[in-house]
Design a protein around this motif. Structure first.
Motif, PDB file in Angstrom:
ATOM      1  N   THR A  58     -10.785  -7.869  -1.297  1.00 53.32           N
ATOM      2  CA  THR A  58     -10.793  -6.476  -1.787  1.00 53.32           C
ATOM      3  C   THR A  58     -12.108  -5.786  -1.459  1.00 53.32           C
ATOM      4  O   THR A  58     -12.162  -4.550  -1.377  1.00 53.32           O
ATOM      5  CB  THR A  58     -10.549  -6.406  -3.309  1.00 53.32           C
ATOM      6  OG1 THR A  58     -11.668  -6.954  -4.017  1.00 53.32           O
ATOM      7  CG2 THR A  58      -9.273  -7.134  -3.693  1.00 53.32           C
ATOM      8  N   PHE A  67      -6.565   2.405  -5.862  1.00 54.67           N
ATOM      9  CA  PHE A  67      -6.677   2.408  -4.402  1.00 54.67           C
ATOM     10  C   PHE A  67      -5.800   3.534  -3.870  1.00 54.67           C
ATOM     11  O   PHE A  67      -4.651   3.688  -4.297  1.00 54.67           O
ATOM     12  CB  PHE A  67      -6.229   1.062  -3.827  1.00 54.67           C
ATOM     13  CG  PHE A  67      -7.069  -0.090  -4.300  1.00 54.67           C
ATOM     14  CD1 PHE A  67      -8.349  -0.274  -3.826  1.00 54.67           C
ATOM     15  CD2 PHE A  67      -6.578  -0.983  -5.245  1.00 54.67           C
ATOM     16  CE1 PHE A  67      -9.131  -1.334  -4.264  1.00 54.67           C
ATOM     17  CE2 PHE A  67      -7.344  -2.045  -5.695  1.00 54.67           C
ATOM     18  CZ  PHE A  67      -8.627  -2.218  -5.199  1.00 54.67           C
ATOM     19  N   SER A 125      -7.208  -4.978 -10.164  1.00 58.48           N
ATOM     20  CA  SER A 125      -8.438  -4.517  -9.520  1.00 58.48           C
ATOM     21  C   SER A 125      -8.670  -3.027  -9.755  1.00 58.48           C
ATOM     22  O   SER A 125      -9.805  -2.547  -9.634  1.00 58.48           O
ATOM     23  CB  SER A 125      -8.396  -4.807  -8.019  1.00 58.48           C
ATOM     24  OG  SER A 125      -8.405  -6.197  -7.774  1.00 58.48           O
ATOM     25  N   THR A 126      -7.611  -2.272 -10.101  1.00 57.01           N
ATOM     26  CA  THR A 126      -7.797  -0.852 -10.388  1.00 57.01           C
ATOM     27  C   THR A 126      -8.468  -0.631 -11.745  1.00 57.01           C
ATOM     28  O   THR A 126      -8.905   0.486 -12.044  1.00 57.01           O
ATOM     29  CB  THR A 126      -6.459  -0.088 -10.375  1.00 57.01           C
ATOM     30  OG1 THR A 126      -5.652  -0.489 -11.495  1.00 57.01           O
ATOM     31  CG2 THR A 126      -5.701  -0.334  -9.080  1.00 57.01           C
ATOM     32  N   ASP A 180       0.816  -1.217   0.000  1.00 56.37           N
ATOM     33  CA  ASP A 180       0.000   0.000   0.000  1.00 56.37           C
ATOM     34  C   ASP A 180       0.848   1.265   0.000  1.00 56.37           C
ATOM     35  O   ASP A 180       0.325   2.362  -0.183  1.00 56.37           O
ATOM     36  CB  ASP A 180      -0.922   0.010   1.234  1.00 56.37           C
ATOM     37  CG  ASP A 180      -2.008  -1.044   1.133  1.00 56.37           C
ATOM     38  OD1 ASP A 180      -2.723  -1.050   0.119  1.00 56.37           O
ATOM     39  OD2 ASP A 180      -2.130  -1.865   2.059  1.00 56.37           O
ATOM     40  N   LYS A 238      -3.855  -6.581  -6.995  1.00 56.71           N
ATOM     41  CA  LYS A 238      -4.223  -5.203  -6.715  1.00 56.71           C
ATOM     42  C   LYS A 238      -4.207  -4.367  -7.998  1.00 56.71           C
ATOM     43  O   LYS A 238      -5.107  -3.537  -8.231  1.00 56.71           O
ATOM     44  CB  LYS A 238      -3.258  -4.615  -5.678  1.00 56.71           C
ATOM     45  CG  LYS A 238      -3.595  -3.184  -5.293  1.00 56.71           C
ATOM     46  CD  LYS A 238      -2.594  -2.618  -4.304  1.00 56.71           C
ATOM     47  CE  LYS A 238      -2.931  -1.159  -3.964  1.00 56.71           C
ATOM     48  NZ  LYS A 238      -1.935  -0.568  -3.048  1.00 56.71           N
ATOM     49  N   VAL A 292      -6.303  -2.447   1.095  1.00 57.64           N
ATOM     50  CA  VAL A 292      -6.469  -3.613   0.219  1.00 57.64           C
ATOM     51  C   VAL A 292      -5.157  -4.360   0.015  1.00 57.64           C
ATOM     52  O   VAL A 292      -5.094  -5.591   0.101  1.00 57.64           O
ATOM     53  CB  VAL A 292      -7.070  -3.180  -1.137  1.00 57.64           C
ATOM     54  CG1 VAL A 292      -6.894  -4.284  -2.186  1.00 57.64           C
ATOM     55  CG2 VAL A 292      -8.553  -2.866  -0.971  1.00 57.64           C
ATOM     56  N   GLY A 293      -4.081  -3.644  -0.271  1.00 60.40           N
ATOM     57  CA  GLY A 293      -2.801  -4.316  -0.509  1.00 60.40           C
ATOM     58  C   GLY A 293      -2.336  -5.108   0.690  1.00 60.40           C
ATOM     59  O   GLY A 293      -1.906  -6.263   0.565  1.00 60.40           O
TER      60      GLY A 293
END
Length: 391
Positions: free
Chosen positions: A323, A181, A116-117, A62, A113, A331-332
């Motif tokens: 997530t 995120f 997911s963006t 993160d 991650k 999230v990370g």
């Protein structure tokens, strides 16, 4: 972008089984027992646990941009994997395999991650595709080993070269999508914030049940196939080993299709529904595959393919559930902590299979793994009930 991240994950994660695929050659080279050869896989999991634990504690996933973390980790993993070739014995090889696993902690969670963006409504399919690519990548060394004359050096160097290409793809080609995120500063309390989320705990409980089965199956299914072929035809020799590697590659690679199917099904029917179905079917395969030992390939191969398909079809959905269960800024760390716990557990179970084989034989050794899906299903049912009450 999905294609780029999936390809990079496929190439980068080929490091995982680079030594396991040629464990038979290492056994001959260094006069190893089956349990000692099993450490070539287990130590990667332990390295991954150490890497993910450090990453979670330091909030690396993160704090550091995922693109940078992925590329640098893949390069370091490629180097560590290549250095195994300079090892004079098992001890030194295990050190470099441990480092390889630690480096992969910066390849696996960041990729989930990153993708997911780019996806919100179809996140299950997107993450499923990435995990499917990862699955094929892990199977890749078995394909190399199935080629005539391919031994330890080709398997290792091919995997390292693939990881270098993965680093280049992400470094030069990746950028965050429209749903990034938010970055945050380091905080010692972030892990505690994640653990306090009940939904995260229940999703992770399902994941832990899944991991009791997954990596032991991936580690020992190729050995089971080779032993089955040898039991049916003791004169098979090198041809039998090549056949076993080819079957192992296809069986593990079937998980790639399983992950894509799982992503589609999860987006349509719900993640809890999908993971419950997949764990039920993979658990049945764990219970039944021993009955094919020493039998015709016409019986062994279909069951192996089914197990390879369903054993990982739900894997990505546990990540997606995570997530969706924690605040965006965590999230990370949540993904990294989940995978760290899962790989710590699976490292123990991997080492339990050889003693089971010694006691009950291959016909019943895999029944131990069916415990995992049963426990995972129980946790996911509680998650579903919790979501219904919250809704």
């Amino acid at each position: 972008m999905l294609g780029l991240v999936a390809l990079a994950e496929l190439l980068g994660m080929s490091l995982w089984f680079a030594a396991s695929a040629v464990s038979a050659q290492y056994r001959t080279l260094w006069n190893l027992s089956a349990s000692e050869a099993g450490w070539l896989t287990t130590i990667v999991s332990l390295g991954f646990v150490a890497g993910t634990a450090a990453s979670a504690a330091l909030n690396l996933a993160d704090v550091i941009p995922a693109r940078r973390l992925f590329a640098l980790s893949a390069l370091a993993g490629a180097l560590a994997n290549a250095l195994v070739l300079a090892a004079s014995g098992l001890g030194v090889a295990l050190v470099w395999r441990f480092v390889t696993g630690a480096c992969l902690a910066g390849v696996y969670p960041p990729a989930m991650k990153m993708i997911s963006t780019w996806f919100r409504a179809r996140r299950g399919l997107a993450v499923g595709t990435v995990v499917g690519a990862l699955t094929v990548g892990k199977a890749f060394p078995y394909l190399i080993h199935a080629l005539p004359g391919a031994g330890i050096r080709p398997a290792a160097l091919t995997a390292s070269a693939a990881a270098v290409v993965a680093a280049a793809l992400v470094w030069f080609g990746y950028r965050d999508g429209p749903y990034p995120f938010p970055p945050r500063k380091f905080s010692w309390g972030l892990v505690g914030e994640v653990v306090r989320e009940r939904q995260w705990r229940l999703a992770t409980g399902g994941y832990l049940g899944h991991m009791i089965e997954l990596y032991p199956a991936w580690t020992w299914l190729p050995v089971f196939i080779a032993a089955s072929i040898a039991a049916r035809d003791p004169s098979a020799g090198a041809a039998g080993e090549m056949t076993a590697s080819a079957i192992a590659f296809v069986s593990l690679a079937m998980g790639g299709l399983g992950c894509v199917w799982g992503g589609l099904a999860a987006d349509r029917r719900g993640r809890e529904w999908l993971v419950t179905l997949a764990m039920s079917l993979s658990g049945l395969c764990a219970l039944g595959i021993g009955l094919t030992f020493g039998a015709s390939l016409w019986l062994l191969v279909p069951v192996s393919l089914l197990w390879g398909f369903f054993v990982v079809a739900d894997s990505a959905q546990f990540s997606v559930l995570v997530t969706e269960s924690v605040p965006p800024h965590a999230v990370g760390t949540a993904l990294t902590l989940q995978t760290s716990l899962g790989f710590l557990l699976t490292s123990v179970v991997i080492q339990l299979v050889p003693p089971m084989v010694a006691v009950v034989g291959w016909g019943w050794a895999f029944t131990l793994l069916a415990v995992g899906p049963a426990l995972g299903i129980a946790s996911i049912r509680r998650l579903r009930a919790h979501g219904q009450r919250s809704g």
